[in-house]
Design a protein around this motif. Structure first.
Motif, PDB file in Angstrom:
ATOM      1  N   THR A 150       0.827  -1.213   0.000  1.00 42.43           N
ATOM      2  CA  THR A 150       0.000   0.000   0.000  1.00 42.43           C
ATOM      3  C   THR A 150       0.859   1.260   0.000  1.00 42.43           C
ATOM      4  N   GLY A 151       2.177   1.102   0.018  1.00 38.20           N
ATOM      5  CA  GLY A 151       3.081   2.245   0.052  1.00 38.20           C
ATOM      6  C   GLY A 151       2.988   3.089  -1.206  1.00 38.20           C
ATOM      7  N   GLN A 152       3.386   4.347  -1.095  1.00 41.02           N
ATOM      8  CA  GLN A 152       3.225   5.310  -2.176  1.00 41.02           C
ATOM      9  C   GLN A 152       4.546   5.897  -2.658  1.00 41.02           C
ATOM     10  N   THR A 153       5.644   5.147  -2.411  1.00 37.53           N
ATOM     11  CA  THR A 153       6.957   5.692  -2.778  1.00 37.53           C
ATOM     12  C   THR A 153       7.812   4.742  -3.604  1.00 37.53           C
ATOM     13  N   GLY A 154       7.285   3.600  -4.016  1.00 34.85           N
ATOM     14  CA  GLY A 154       8.114   2.623  -4.715  1.00 34.85           C
ATOM     15  C   GLY A 154       9.061   1.905  -3.793  1.00 34.85           C
ATOM     16  N   GLY A 155       8.767   1.887  -2.499  1.00 40.73           N
ATOM     17  CA  GLY A 155       9.674   1.277  -1.533  1.00 40.73           C
ATOM     18  C   GLY A 155       9.685  -0.232  -1.532  1.00 40.73           C
ATOM     19  N   ALA A 156       8.636  -0.873  -2.094  1.00 43.91           N
ATOM     20  CA  ALA A 156       8.532  -2.334  -2.033  1.00 43.91           C
ATOM     21  C   ALA A 156       8.549  -2.956  -3.422  1.00 43.91           C
ATOM     22  N   VAL A 157       9.294  -2.338  -4.348  1.00 46.69           N
ATOM     23  CA  VAL A 157       9.439  -2.905  -5.687  1.00 46.69           C
ATOM     24  C   VAL A 157      10.920  -3.103  -5.998  1.00 46.69           C
ATOM     25  N   SER A 158      11.165  -3.894  -7.019  1.00 46.30           N
ATOM     26  CA  SER A 158      12.534  -4.210  -7.415  1.00 46.30           C
ATOM     27  C   SER A 158      13.197  -3.032  -8.126  1.00 46.30           C
ATOM     28  N   THR A 159      14.500  -2.946  -7.991  1.00 49.31           N
ATOM     29  CA  THR A 159      15.285  -2.010  -8.799  1.00 49.31           C
ATOM     30  C   THR A 159      16.292  -2.741  -9.680  1.00 49.31           C
ATOM     31  N   LYS A 160      16.593  -4.002  -9.340  1.00 54.36           N
ATOM     32  CA  LYS A 160      17.622  -4.759 -10.068  1.00 54.36           C
ATOM     33  C   LYS A 160      17.206  -6.211 -10.272  1.00 54.36           C
ATOM     34  N   GLY A 161      15.956  -6.446 -10.548  1.00 51.83           N
ATOM     35  CA  GLY A 161      15.543  -7.843 -10.669  1.00 51.83           C
ATOM     36  C   GLY A 161      15.545  -8.486  -9.302  1.00 51.83           C
ATOM     37  N   GLY A 162      16.205  -9.627  -9.168  1.00 51.97           N
ATOM     38  CA  GLY A 162      16.407 -10.229  -7.864  1.00 51.97           C
ATOM     39  C   GLY A 162      15.178 -10.898  -7.274  1.00 51.97           C
ATOM     40  N   ILE A 163      15.171 -11.018  -5.926  1.00 50.34           N
ATOM     41  CA  ILE A 163      14.184 -11.812  -5.197  1.00 50.34           C
ATOM     42  C   ILE A 163      13.244 -10.909  -4.412  1.00 50.34           C
ATOM     43  N   MET A 164      11.953 -11.074  -4.624  1.00 51.66           N
ATOM     44  CA  MET A 164      10.942 -10.393  -3.821  1.00 51.66           C
ATOM     45  C   MET A 164      10.494 -11.348  -2.717  1.00 51.66           C
ATOM     46  N   ILE A 165      10.605 -10.911  -1.453  1.00 53.41           N
ATOM     47  CA  ILE A 165      10.113 -11.718  -0.322  1.00 53.41           C
ATOM     48  C   ILE A 165       8.781 -11.133   0.129  1.00 53.41           C
ATOM     49  N   ASP A 166       7.716 -11.883  -0.093  1.00 54.28           N
ATOM     50  CA  ASP A 166       6.372 -11.479   0.297  1.00 54.28           C
ATOM     51  C   ASP A 166       6.127 -11.940   1.733  1.00 54.28           C
ATOM     52  N   LEU A 167       5.969 -10.967   2.643  1.00 48.98           N
ATOM     53  CA  LEU A 167       5.793 -11.256   4.070  1.00 48.98           C
ATOM     54  C   LEU A 167       4.335 -11.186   4.510  1.00 48.98           C
ATOM     55  N   SER A 168       3.426 -10.987   3.578  1.00 53.41           N
ATOM     56  CA  SER A 168       2.028 -10.737   3.946  1.00 53.41           C
ATOM     57  C   SER A 168       1.354 -11.935   4.608  1.00 53.41           C
ATOM     58  N   LYS A 169       1.888 -13.154   4.363  1.00 52.53           N
ATOM     59  CA  LYS A 169       1.302 -14.348   4.984  1.00 52.53           C
ATOM     60  C   LYS A 169       1.868 -14.637   6.374  1.00 52.53           C
ATOM     61  N   MET A 170       2.877 -13.872   6.773  1.00 52.24           N
ATOM     62  CA  MET A 170       3.362 -13.950   8.163  1.00 52.24           C
ATOM     63  C   MET A 170       2.499 -12.984   8.976  1.00 52.24           C
ATOM     64  N   ASN A 171       1.277 -13.407   9.268  1.00 55.74           N
ATOM     65  CA  ASN A 171       0.255 -12.495   9.789  1.00 55.74           C
ATOM     66  C   ASN A 171      -0.393 -12.982  11.078  1.00 55.74           C
ATOM     67  N   ARG A 172       0.389 -13.682  11.896  1.00 53.89           N
ATOM     68  CA  ARG A 172      -0.151 -14.167  13.167  1.00 53.89           C
ATOM     69  C   ARG A 172       0.009 -13.128  14.277  1.00 53.89           C
ATOM     70  N   ILE A 173      -1.034 -12.996  15.083  1.00 53.56           N
ATOM     71  CA  ILE A 173      -0.898 -12.294  16.360  1.00 53.56           C
ATOM     72  C   ILE A 173      -0.426 -13.349  17.351  1.00 53.56           C
ATOM     73  N   VAL A 174       0.839 -13.302  17.677  1.00 54.82           N
ATOM     74  CA  VAL A 174       1.459 -14.375  18.463  1.00 54.82           C
ATOM     75  C   VAL A 174       0.987 -14.340  19.911  1.00 54.82           C
ATOM     76  N   GLU A 175       0.899 -13.141  20.481  1.00 53.91           N
ATOM     77  CA  GLU A 175       0.511 -13.024  21.897  1.00 53.91           C
ATOM     78  C   GLU A 175      -0.060 -11.636  22.174  1.00 53.91           C
ATOM     79  N   ILE A 176      -1.152 -11.586  22.892  1.00 53.81           N
ATOM     80  CA  ILE A 176      -1.653 -10.338  23.449  1.00 53.81           C
ATOM     81  C   ILE A 176      -1.409 -10.408  24.953  1.00 53.81           C
ATOM     82  N   ASP A 177      -0.375  -9.749  25.393  1.00 48.97           N
ATOM     83  CA  ASP A 177       0.004  -9.759  26.808  1.00 48.97           C
ATOM     84  C   ASP A 177      -0.628  -8.530  27.461  1.00 48.97           C
TER      85      ASP A 177
END
Length: 478
Positions: free
Chosen positions: A85-112
């Motif tokens: 949802t960023g508006q600056t091109g911060g999460a896109v490639s500049t040199k090809g390479g590997i994109m790591i999608d972290l969106s599925k790491m979406n657990r609320i591990v603990e509410i303390d």
């Protein structure tokens, strides 16, 4: 153009290893997938999409660590990405390479709740966390306009803020610690490896070095967040102003009076017009150049007292004033503000809202002249533009609207964006207050920071000597 040296290193051996780490079903190389990962919400990536060569979907810290180790060994660039949802091109490639999608790491591990903190993975959506916290009477205060979409990992990476930053601060004020994968693949925990304390002055403050680093120094895989109680009551004061300058003067007067609203939002005449076009049933004054929405919160008696004082302070500047502490009516008024980003495109038939120059911040004392100057810039280039945002801390969003098939407007809007960024620096402000630098504001970094950029580049080189993490962002090395 992709870096041919990098491309040549992304061979079958690397792809095979990625499939071993993530499983074949979470390693993508198809053209359609790469196009999907070539954009974020910025105007820049809509004009110039940038494709990675492979995308992987991570589910654990171990997977991220192994991927980064592989990338570092082969000197392949890696780009962390959340909801994009960023508006600056911060999460896109500049040199090809590997994109790591972290969106599925979406657990609320603990509410303390006893210790007023939560432990989460970076892909948790901001609003989802706050919904989970409601039964405990708690909240994570940063409140960006994209709260229903943006991930908290992205908020931390960009040090995002939002509607209530004027009272409650920005994301960095609520990060107690984090688990981070460094550019070597090593995993560290900041803020104390086993700590659950709410504050610490032990050692270097590594968390706050990483907050706002936009994925250039490390990839956050777990976050320990500070929480606050939900306010008992909220009250809204809506007022309109015949001139933009009066709105800026009213904000100055409110702070000078000793009041501390939880939010102060502005909508100019173009924004109120756009909201009424989208939702005619919303009751907004239109015979004015600007509308301010003040929110106060706390105990009911405190809210009543603050509202009465606030009315007296703003009355000399406003031509219309309305108050409510009824939850449904307050929500309707907030809905008007939250619709602005989506509605401004209606200002021009066939219009397209450009996200550029949308995030400047200036000192409170210079708000009146800045508000007028932005409209003057828009008129200079013949661009329809709405101004809105978190004016309580000087943070303004501009919404230029153009026709994409109009070549002159496409050229002029980019000139306008440059002028707005330069205006921010001229007004002793900043080119970005919450959306980050990424690609689109990199060219202003040396002008804004001077010799401090040399220190930033030295830190980057020390932690990431092979320059594999999100290269080319923030005016750091390519």
């Amino acid at each position: 153009m992709k870096d041919t040296m990098i491309s040549s290193l992304l061979d079958d051996k690397v792809i095979t290893r990625l499939k071993e780490i993530f499983g074949a079903d979470r390693v993508m190389t198809g053209k359609t997938d790469m196009i999907t990962y070539s954009y974020d919400a910025s105007f820049e990536t809509q004009l110039h999409p940038r494709e990675p060569e492979v995308a992987v979907i991570a589910l654990s810290t171990e997977e991220v660590s192994e991927c980064v180790k592989l990338a570092n060994d082969y000197q392949i660039p890696v780009y962390p990405r959340g909801a994009a949802t960023g508006q600056t091109g911060g999460a896109v490639s500049t040199k090809g390479g590997i994109m790591i999608d972290l969106s599925k790491m979406n657990r609320i591990v603990e509410i303390d709740y006893k210790n007023m903190q939560a432990i989460i993975e970076p892909g948790v959506v901001q609003n989802d966390l706050n919904e989970a916290l409601k039964p405990y009477g708690l909240r994570f205060p940063p409140d960006p306009g994209s709260a229903n979409m943006c991930t908290i990992g992205g908020m931390v990476a960009n040090n995002s803020s939002g509607l209530r930053a004027v009272k409650y601060g920005v994301t960095r004020h609520y990060v107690l610690g984090m688990e981070v994968v460094l550019p070597t693949g090593e995993v560290i925990v900041t803020g104390g490896a086993k700590s659950k304390a709410l504050k610490s002055v032990s050692g270097y403050d590594l968390a706050h070095l990483l907050i706002g680093s936009e994925g250039t120094l490390g990839i956050m895989t777990r976050l320990r967040l500070k929480l606050l109680p939900l306010p008992v009551t909220r009250g809204i004061v809506l007022c309109s102003f015949e001139q933009l300058e009066q709105a800026g003067e009213a904000v100055n007067a409110v702070f000078s009076s000793g009041l501390q609203p939880s939010a102060i939002e502005i909508m100019d005449f173009n924004c109120t017009k756009a909201v009424k076009m989208m939702k005619p049933e919303i009751d907004l004054p239109l015979d004015c150049e600007a509308v301010l929405v003040f929110e106060v919160d706390g105990a009911k008696e405190e809210v009543t007292s603050q509202v009465n004082r606030l009315k007296k302070v703003v009355e000399p500047y406003t031509n219309f004033l309305r108050f409510s502490d009824e939850p449904d009516e307050c929500e309707q008024l907030w809905q008007a503000r939250k619709l602005v980003g989506a509605s401004v495109g209606l200002l021009k038939p066939g219009g397209f809202r450009v996200y550029g120059g949308e995030d400047i911040c200036v000192p409170i004392s210079r708000l009146p002249e800045t508000l007028r100057a932005i409209h003057n810039i828009a008129e200079k280039y013949g661009i329809v533009c709405g101004i809105y945002g978190h004016v309580g801390d000087g943070n303004m969003h501009t919404g230029p609207v153009i026709n994409r098939n109009n070549e002159l407007e496409m050229t002029n809007v980019q000139k306008m964006i440059d002028d707005i960024h330069e205006l921010a620096i001229e007004m002793e402000g900043t080119t970005t207050a919450e959306h980050g630098v990424g690609l689109v504001r990199a060219k202003y970094m040396d002008l804004e920071h001077g010799a401090a950029m040399d220190v930033m580049r030295a830190i980057k080189k020390t932690l990431d000597p092979n320059n594999i993490l999100n290269p080319g962002k923030m005016a750091l090395p390519n």
